[in-house]
Design an enzyme around this catalytic site. Structure first.
Site, mmCIF file in Angstrom:
data_model
loop_
_atom_site.group_PDB
_atom_site.id
_atom_site.type_symbol
_atom_site.label_atom_id
_atom_site.label_comp_id
_atom_site.label_asym_id
_atom_site.label_seq_id
_atom_site.Cartn_x
_atom_site.Cartn_y
_atom_site.Cartn_z
ATOM 1 N N GLU A 229 0.822 -1.213 0.000
ATOM 2 C CA GLU A 229 0.000 0.000 0.000
ATOM 3 C C GLU A 229 0.853 1.259 0.000
ATOM 4 O O GLU A 229 1.836 1.356 0.728
ATOM 5 C CB GLU A 229 -0.897 -0.004 1.237
ATOM 6 C CG GLU A 229 -2.265 0.576 0.990
ATOM 7 C CD GLU A 229 -3.071 -0.287 0.030
ATOM 8 O OE1 GLU A 229 -3.228 0.134 -1.142
ATOM 9 O OE2 GLU A 229 -3.536 -1.364 0.428
ATOM 10 N N HIS A 230 0.459 2.210 -0.836
ATOM 11 C CA HIS A 230 1.122 3.520 -0.946
ATOM 12 C C HIS A 230 2.574 3.388 -1.405
ATOM 13 O O HIS A 230 3.417 4.208 -1.048
ATOM 14 C CB HIS A 230 1.056 4.284 0.379
ATOM 15 C CG HIS A 230 -0.277 4.927 0.617
ATOM 16 N ND1 HIS A 230 -0.664 6.094 0.005
ATOM 17 C CD2 HIS A 230 -1.315 4.556 1.399
ATOM 18 C CE1 HIS A 230 -1.880 6.418 0.399
ATOM 19 N NE2 HIS A 230 -2.306 5.500 1.237
ATOM 20 N N ILE A 231 2.859 2.366 -2.197
ATOM 21 C CA ILE A 231 4.212 2.284 -2.766
ATOM 22 C C ILE A 231 4.184 2.250 -4.287
ATOM 23 O O ILE A 231 5.232 2.224 -4.928
ATOM 24 C CB ILE A 231 5.012 1.069 -2.228
ATOM 25 C CG1 ILE A 231 4.284 -0.244 -2.495
ATOM 26 C CG2 ILE A 231 5.283 1.234 -0.743
ATOM 27 C CD1 ILE A 231 5.107 -1.474 -2.108
ATOM 28 N N GLU B 133 -8.364 9.059 -15.853
ATOM 29 C CA GLU B 133 -8.500 9.453 -14.447
ATOM 30 C C GLU B 133 -7.525 10.587 -14.111
ATOM 31 O O GLU B 133 -7.877 11.539 -13.417
ATOM 32 C CB GLU B 133 -8.243 8.256 -13.536
ATOM 33 C CG GLU B 133 -8.433 8.563 -12.074
ATOM 34 C CD GLU B 133 -9.572 7.801 -11.426
ATOM 35 O OE1 GLU B 133 -9.972 8.193 -10.328
ATOM 36 O OE2 GLU B 133 -10.053 6.835 -12.009
ATOM 37 N N ASP C 75 -4.844 0.196 -9.742
ATOM 38 C CA ASP C 75 -6.267 -0.148 -9.755
ATOM 39 C C ASP C 75 -6.706 -0.612 -11.133
ATOM 40 O O ASP C 75 -7.335 -1.663 -11.286
ATOM 41 C CB ASP C 75 -7.106 1.054 -9.331
ATOM 42 C CG ASP C 75 -6.861 1.447 -7.880
ATOM 43 O OD1 ASP C 75 -6.183 0.690 -7.160
ATOM 44 O OD2 ASP C 75 -7.353 2.517 -7.480
#
Length: 390
Positions: free
Chosen positions: A34-36, A163, A175
Site C-alpha cells: 500500500e502507498h508504494i 483518471e 487499480d
C-alpha cells in the site's frame, strides 16, 4: 447479477426491445503493498467477483445515453461524442466521458455512440475501485463496438490517463491494471515502474478474504495522498545524497538502514521512507509465502503492513484501526490490514472458513458499540478481469 435482469432493465429504460451486449468489470482488492505504487514499489492486488455490469447497444448516430442503477436520481444522461468537454456537474458520467476523450486523443475515432444500462455492486467510497472498474468497463464497450482490437494493457493505460488528465485524480496504475488484467484465483505482482507483472496463484486453502467496510467516507484521503507524495519526494531527495537511486523502493531494508544519517533529525521523512521500503519487502515475502502455501506467514505480513501504515505512514484513522484491532482479537483470523488509500474505506482479514460467521458477527458487534454505526462485510472471491459476457 442475472443476465436477464440486465437486459430487462435496459429494455425498460430505453424502450427498445432488443438483445443488448453484456459486459462486466470487477473491483479490486490490494492484498499487500500500500502507498508504494508511486514510490517504485511492487504491489500485489487481485480482481474480485464484485464489480460493474453493463447492458449496452450500439447506436447509428454519435449520441451516448447512459443510466446508472446506482444513481437512479440522475436519470438517463445523454451527450454527444462531439461534445466531451469536461463539465463540473457531470457527476458519475465524468468517468465514461474521460475514457471516450482518451480513446479519441490516442487515435481511435469514435464514430457511433451507444445506449447502456450500468449497475455495480461495489460499495461507493469503499476503496475497492468503483471508478477504475467503470473506466475499464467503458473501455471494453468502446473497443467491442468499434472493433479496434485494443490490447487490455492499452485499455488499462487509457483508463488511467482518463483518471489523471480528464477527471483530475493523480492515481497510480495499480487499480486499472488489477481490474483489467485480473485472473481467477490469482493475484498479480506488479512492478508499477515498468508494468512487468507475474500471476501468483492465490490458494487460500481453508480461508477466505473478508472485506470489512468501515462505512467511513474517505474525506481526507485525497489531500493526505498528495501530502504523502510530496513527503516521499522530499525523503528521496535526502537519500539521493547518499545513494544513486530513482525511487525509494530501489533500496532494500539493509541498504536503507545503512544510510539513515541522510535524514538527520527529520524523523517524519524517515518514517515515510521506512514504510515504503519495508512494505516493498513485505510484498516480496507475501508472494513467497503464498507460493509456499504458508498462510500463517502471509497473515503476519498483513498485520505488519497495517502497523506500518498506522505508525509510519499515518493513513489509517480511528475507524480502520478499530475494525482491524477487532479482527486481530478473533480466533481464526490469520491477519488483517487496511486496504486502499486509507482514512476510511475498507480493511481485509484472512479468516478461517469454519469460523467466518462467528468472526464477522463479533467484529460487527464490537464496531457498532465503539464507533456508533455499523460496518458492512463481504466475502470476496478472486475473479477474472474486465470482459464481454455475451
Amino acid at each position: 447479477m442475472q443476465n436477464s435482469y440486465l437486459k430487462s432493465r435496459f429494455n425498460d429504460l430505453f424502450a427498445t426491445p432488443s438483445n443488448p451486449t453484456l459486459f462486466f468489470s470487477p473491483g479490486r482488492v490490494n492484498l499487500i503493498g500500500e502507498h508504494i505504487d508511486y514510490n517504485g514499489g511492487s504491489v500485489f492486488p487481485a480482481a474480485i467477483t464484485f464489480g460493474t455490469y453493463a447492458a449496452a447497444l450500439k447506436r447509428d448516430d454519435q449520441t451516448i445515453r447512459l443510466y446508472s442503477g446506482n444513481f437512479p436520481e440522475r436519470g438517463i444522461i445523454e451527450f454527444s461524442l462531439m461534445d466531451l468537454e469536461h463539465k463540473e456537474d457531470a457527476h458519475w458520467s465524468i468517468y465514461p466521458k474521460g475514457v471516450m476523450d482518451t480513446f479519441i486523443k490516442a487515435g481511435y475515432p469514435l464514430e457511433h455512440g451507444f445506449d447502456a444500462y450500468i449497475e455495480g455492486n461495489i460499495p461507493n467510497g469503499s476503496g475497492l475501485s468503483s471508478s477504475a472498474s467503470l473506466e475499464l468497463l467503458i473501455s471494453q464497450i468502446l473497443d467491442e463496438f468499434h472493433g479496434f482490437g485494443v490490447s487490455m494493457i492499452d485499455k488499462v493505460k487509457f483508463s488511467q490517463i482518463a483518471e489523471n488528465q480528464y477527471v483530475g485524480v493523480n492515481c497510480g496504475i495499480m487499480d486499472q491494471f488489477a481490474i483489467g488484467m485480473g485472473k481467477e484465483n490469482a493475484a498479480i505482482r506488479l512492478n508499477t515502474n515498468n508494468l512487468e507483472y507475474e500471476y501468483a496463484e492465490a490458494d487460500l486453502q481453508d480461508c477466505s478474504i473478508l472485506i470489512m467496510n468501515t462505512n467511513k467516507k474517505r474525506e481526507l484521503a485525497e489531500s493526505a495522498y498528495n501530502e504523502r507524495r510530496q513527503q516521499c519526494e522530499a525523503a528521496l531527495s535526502l537519500l539521493k545524497t547518499q545513494k544513486d537511486i530513482n525511487f525509494l523502493c530501489d533500496l532494500n531494508v539493509i541498504e536503507f538502514n545503512g544510510i539513515l544519517e541522510a535524514f538527520g533529525e527529520n524523523t517524519l521523512l524517515y518514517r515515510r521512507a521506512k514504510h515504503c521500503i519495508t512494505e516493498n519487502e513485505r510484498v516480496k515475502n507475501a508472494v513467497e509465502a503464498l507460493a509456499d502455501g504458508d498462510l500463517e506467514i502471509f497473515g503476519k505480513l498483513l498485520n505488519q503492513s497495517h502497523i506500518s501504515l498506522r505508525d509510519d505512514y499515518e493513513v489509517t484513522g480511528y475507524e480502520l484501526d478499530t475494525i482491524v484491532k477487532l479482527a486481530w482479537e478473533q480466533d481464526g483470523v490469520l491477519g488483517a490490514r487496511m486496504t486502499g488509500a486509507g482514512f476510511g474505506g475498507c480493511a481485509i482479514a484472512l479468516v478461517k472458513n469454519q469460523k467466518l460467521e462467528a468472526i464477522q458477527a463479533a467484529i460487527a458487534k464490537g464496531y457498532q458499540e465503539i464507533i456508533g454505526y455499523p460496518a458492512d462485510f463481504y466475502v470476496a472471491s478472486i475473479g477474472g478481469g474486465t470482459r464481454t459476457l455475451s
